[in-house]
Motif scaffolding. Sequence first.
Motif, PDB file in Angstrom:
ATOM      1  N   SER A  53      43.286  35.716  39.752  1.00 59.08           N
ATOM      2  CA  SER A  53      43.341  37.044  39.129  1.00 59.08           C
ATOM      3  C   SER A  53      44.218  37.014  37.895  1.00 59.08           C
ATOM      4  O   SER A  53      43.925  37.680  36.895  1.00 59.08           O
ATOM      5  N   ASP A 175      36.450  40.399  39.260  1.00 56.55           N
ATOM      6  CA  ASP A 175      37.391  39.795  40.205  1.00 56.55           C
ATOM      7  C   ASP A 175      36.911  40.092  41.622  1.00 56.55           C
ATOM      8  O   ASP A 175      36.994  41.235  42.099  1.00 56.55           O
ATOM      9  N   GLU A 176      36.405  39.074  42.291  1.00 54.87           N
ATOM     10  CA  GLU A 176      35.859  39.206  43.644  1.00 54.87           C
ATOM     11  C   GLU A 176      34.946  40.418  43.766  1.00 54.87           C
ATOM     12  O   GLU A 176      35.170  41.294  44.595  1.00 54.87           O
TER      13      GLU A 176
HETATM   14 MG   LIG Z   1      43.090  37.873  43.240  1.00 61.04          MG
END
Ligand SMILES: [Mg+2]
Lengths: 234, 799
Positions: A53, A175-176
């Motif tokens: 991240s 992000d994910e």
């Molecule tokens: Mg992360």
Amino acid sequence: MNTEQSKPLIELSHVTKSFPSMSGNFQALKNVSLKIGKGQLVAVTGKSGSGKSTLLNIIAGIDKPTEGQVAINGIRVDKLSESELATWRGKNIGVVFQFFQLLPTLTVIENIMLPMDFCNRYPKNERRERALVLLEQVNIREQADKLPSALSGGQQQRAAIARALANDPPVIIADEPTGNLDSQTSAAIFELFAALARSEKTVIVVTHEKDFADYFKDVIVIADGAIVNEFVPA
Amino acid sequence: MKTRYIKVIRDLTSDYPKNIMLIVAIALGVFGIGAILGGYSVIKREMTDNYLSTVPASATLELEKEISKSLVDSVKKIPGIQEAERHATVTARMRVGDKWFPLLLFVIDDFKEKRTNKPHHLSGEAEPSPGSMLVERTALIVMNAKEGDDLLIKTPHGEPQKVKLSGTVHDPGLAPAWQEQAGYGYITIETLHALGETQGFDQLRILVSEQPYSRDHIMETAQSVARQVERAGYPVHEIQVPSPGKHPHQSQMNAVMSIFIVFSFMILVLGSILVATSMATLMVKQVRQIGVMKTIGANSIQVMGLYALMMVLLCVLALMVAIPLSRLAAAGFYRQLAVLLNLEINDDSIPYWVAIIQVGSGLIIPLVAAALPVIRGSRISVKNALDNYGVTQTYSANTSWIVRFSQLNFFSETFRLAIRNVFRQRSRLVMTLGLLAAGGAMFMTALNVSEAWDSNLKRIYVQRLYDLEVHLNNFTTTDSIVKKIDAVQGVRAVEAWSSSPTSVSKDNALNITSTYPDKGHASFTMLALPVPTQLLNPTITEGKWLHDPTAHHVVLNQSARSSLKIGDEVSLAIEEKVSTWKVIGFVEDVGSHSTAYVSLQTFSAITNTTGQAELLRISYRDRSKENAMRKNLEIEKLLEKENMAVSKTIPVWLLRNAIAAHMKVLVNSLLAMALLMALVGTIGLVSTVSMSVLERTREIGVMRAIGATPAKIRSLIVWEGLLIGTISIFVAFVLSVVLSTYMGRVIGDMAFRTPLSLTISAFALMTWIVTIFAVAYVAVLLPARRANRISTREALAYE
Ligand SMILES: [Mg+2]
Ligand SMILES: Nc1ncnc2c1ncn2[C@@H]1O[C@H](COP(=O)(O)OP(=O)(O)O)[C@@H](O)[C@H]1O
């Protein structure tokens, strides 16, 4: 893919990011250098806490590197001020979050028009039309006038992707994005990203999922703040 | 419409109950400001217009001899004099039911060509035919009569006679008769003579032609007129120069209003703090949305704009509700005041600047209050806004003493956690406490002051140990009547006193007072009493009370004090004679005009009236109003039988009622203010406490996840609310003591000519405590129930 001689779209050189912690400074990224080209679809994987991240934040100008340089499309992002960054980011980076993060009091289409409003892109009377086109692109045009809470997780994430595309940014980061979705829905989302990359968008996705390795030719593996695989820059 | 504005509007409409509360909080203040300022501006304008429309005399010269027409004509010719007129004022008595009341008779030279202090003719005769009288409109109530009725009147030297009430007038320069518990009548000099008085016109009223509002100029002119009049053989014994152009009640009015205006602005400030607090809370709640907006391209200024717009919309809505309502209230307010001040509202338009002030303050004050949290909230970095780190960083760590304090053994586990939670968010704690404390302080102040008001009314009885005051026409030998009154059953004591108007005499200059034509407002009296006296219980503030019956000692009350010190010598003029007195003490009187207390023996020696008096003060064993009324009647009959020439009688209960009536509306308005305060305060408590619960939904989820029972969580939150409430009560109490002292001084000075003694109303304190606890409990319980109802999973995902 496009491995032309042209300058890479994204270029990080010797980027270090440290956070102050109880026991001195903690280095979340250690001397990371990488280049990503236009239209590339890149997966970032690694264990929790490895710095994925942080890397994305630095590319998106959400966080600033402690050391090193970040250049995107020829612009030194690490040199921009907070308010310059906001507008720059709005126009150049589309961000897709894990928890979708649609504004709950706006309808789906309003959520998509919001970035155009903030960055003052496109004439006002064309924004709605454009938002509808984007919704069409992510296949949820019928949901346009619903509130996000009325949508399923997958639909919300599609809407979030449409929002990320609102200002037609060259770079999409996620992000994910499928962390909260079942595998079938996730597959559809990845398919969407692949399609975006085919239409010349640079897409960087943080993901745990091994199953979707097929979608990604380019993978960055991070461990303890450093890139550990043989990531071949564009 | 821009998409971002849609968000603002949706956010506003998505939380109706809270936003309506915020609108009400602002609206209350704006309403208060509009009601008070609107009412005040109309009254102030109308008061001046009404007063000036009577052409009030610049000065009144009290002469020793009857004024001839030719003297008036020659005064008119003096340069700098625009008008001159002769006049007389006689204090008579009137019979209403079976009681005698004071009646002020204004003797008018020429009803057709009235030059100064002109009453406005309302109905009936414009010029009273012989044997009849015009009355001031407000006097009819006191007279319990209507136009055309007969009224039994007794002048100081005459026999009781019937006089016809042949017409009514309105005299805006006079306080309402019912307030003074007296009558006002207008008669010709012939009628006065027919009523048994032999005196002629002894007052010379003048109107200066230049600088009509300069008191200095008027005094100068009046003195030069006086010198010329004296040269013509008319000794002048007093010059009265009331504040030029100023209604007798103007300064009281200004003082009271300034308090109310301050109060209403305070309400607005409180409301604004409340709104600012909830804006801050909202921004914390929406911190992720802020992060998202910044991620998709919003800069800090744009984010700030959104929340500022939200504030502006709240304010505009509040203004839209408050301004029209406040105009209605203002109308009610000035109508009440007009009755209280005997004014006729000729122009009821509320000046436009009132609305401008409302709009200005209703926008600026809330925006200023919210500026800091909004700016801070919008400048949060994207990273902090998106991270959980961002949220946690806004909590400051507990200082160690709080941790240690909360660890003391006698606290239960839950209570301990509650203490820590309360102190965790220090800035919000300060705001909530500030709001509650200020609201509570003002609530208690309003009640304290109104209780102090009541107890000061009671002090009238404590200081005045007599129940009836009888003024005689002349200095009379009173030994036998005193004995007879003393023999009346139920009479505790009776004393013969004397009194005389007086003024401080400055070397050779004429005596100038600020007395108004009703002879009450701004007068100065010397009161001579037997030393020692049983009928006065003075509150000595400095020095000593009169103790030597033969000394030239004087004790001054607070209104007469000016800049004098103990030991000073003052020259006082009594009936032309100037005598020198040594100041030995100062007292504080409730409800007296300027008074100088001296020994009767000394006074009599100076005035050559030894053995005589012109005032009787009588006290009864049973001081209740009912008994006093009965006894007063008995005494009056006795006086009549004994052929005493009584000019007026003043029962103490009447005096008390007169003072009470003067300020009743204002004390009531103060109570209304207290209610508004309490309302804003409780709205503040409800919203901050319930918001703090909502904001911690996630935390509650965590606690539930680690095994806390709903009951435990509820009691934790309730404890938190009660703790905040308790602290606020302490702070509010301390503040209220300070505020009450200040307000008591202002209001007391106006009403009683002495500060109100500090009174702590137990009722106010108890009410506030109960309110706070009840409200805190309810405010906490509802959201706590709600928080408990959400599933743990939802709570954890709560944004
Ligand atoms: Mg992360
Ligand atoms: N604002 C911050 N302050 C302190 N430490 C941080 C902060 N943000 C991230 N970290 C730390 O940096 C490391 C990398 O975090 P992150 O990039 O979020 O990992 P990942 O996304 O791979 O799970 C973690 O150990 C995390 O605790």
